[in-house]
Design a protein around this motif. Sequence first.
Motif, short mmCIF file in Angstrom:
data_model
loop_
_atom_site.label_atom_id
_atom_site.label_comp_id
_atom_site.label_asym_id
_atom_site.label_seq_id
_atom_site.Cartn_x
_atom_site.Cartn_y
_atom_site.Cartn_z
N VAL A 101 0.93 -1.18 0.02
CA VAL A 101 0.03 0.10 -0.01
C VAL A 101 0.81 1.43 -0.08
O VAL A 101 1.45 1.78 1.04
N LEU A 102 0.91 1.77 -1.15
CA LEU A 102 1.71 3.04 -1.28
C LEU A 102 1.09 4.51 -1.30
O LEU A 102 -0.07 4.51 -1.56
N ALA A 103 1.61 5.56 -0.82
CA ALA A 103 1.13 6.59 -0.72
C ALA A 103 1.07 7.23 -2.35
O ALA A 103 1.67 7.14 -3.19
N GLY A 104 -0.16 8.01 -2.68
CA GLY A 104 -0.54 8.44 -3.86
C GLY A 104 -0.78 10.01 -4.07
O GLY A 104 -1.04 10.47 -2.89
N GLU A 105 -0.99 10.50 -4.97
CA GLU A 105 -1.53 12.03 -5.13
C GLU A 105 -3.03 11.88 -5.55
O GLU A 105 -3.66 12.60 -4.98
N ARG A 106 -3.55 10.91 -6.25
CA ARG A 106 -4.97 10.81 -6.34
C ARG A 106 -5.74 10.25 -5.17
O ARG A 106 -6.87 10.79 -4.98
N MET A 107 -5.24 9.57 -4.42
CA MET A 107 -5.83 9.24 -3.11
C MET A 107 -4.65 9.03 -2.25
O MET A 107 -3.29 8.84 -2.63
N PRO A 108 -4.74 8.95 -0.83
CA PRO A 108 -3.96 8.90 -0.03
C PRO A 108 -2.89 7.67 0.19
O PRO A 108 -1.74 7.55 -0.01
#
Length: 300
Positions: A203-210
């Motif tokens: 589970v990685l951090a993203g821009e579109r969703m946390p």
Amino acid sequence: MVFEPPQRLVRALGETAPDGDDWLEKLPEAARQAVALRELTVERVQVPGGRSSLVVLVRTADGTPAVLKLAPGRARPEAERAALAHWAGRGAVQLLEPVQPTEGVLLLERLHPDVSVRSLPEAKALLEAAGTLRRLWIEPPAGFPFETVAERTGRQAEAMRARAQADPAVAPLVELALAAREELLAAPPEHRLLHGTFRQSKVLAGERMPWLAVGPDPVVGECAFDLARLVRDRVEDLIAQPSGAATTRRRIKRLAESLDVDQERLRGWTLFRAVESGVRAGRVGRPRDAELLLEFAGWL
């Protein structure tokens, strides 16, 4: 650019194909062709990377950050593509190239590859991971191309029986795990598309969703099977705690309640998956991992 496979990938593929194959040998040229076909600009190979694929950080022709992922057929990359297409970005990384121009190659949205929920404090990490997992549990597509839980665990059960015959020390736990599997498969409560190999580092951090899930090995079956892998996250920390067994039981209860999963079914699948992983680790020459996983399984 030279596409040198990370040593972690080389070691892991050696475990899954001890007799070797030519995928690693062909990988540099396959990567160059995949980059040229898509007119990508390469930034770097992700290191240490994964255990089943080469991950390259790239930019598309219009400058969009992206990830190019190349995986051998035994890692089931086309099943991953099908699952990601079905999730369509809901809880999971987005495919940037839904059509399949190259077998075994995925072009994905760029997340923050060095920031996973594992970087959070344990309680917060479990909460965020569980919330992400819930979004993935949807009806599979009609005529789905995925293994079922029964099929996957059936293959695993055969390998576990063979290992138990060769190593009687693991036989009691294997017998318990296989009995649990038989009981669980007798009446599965649901039929959902599952991530298949879900844990905090997926589970990685993203821009579109946390937070967004990556790297599925999709399978169809009951939700407790998917959640079971998350139960043993940070197993080395659990084993190091004097109260590790009690902490594990509380974790099972908390995760089951938060995701509306039957607690006993979650315990059963956690047992099976821990024993299967421990037996496999012993078989491929990772004795320390095997010891940790089998000790954990003994608590269940």
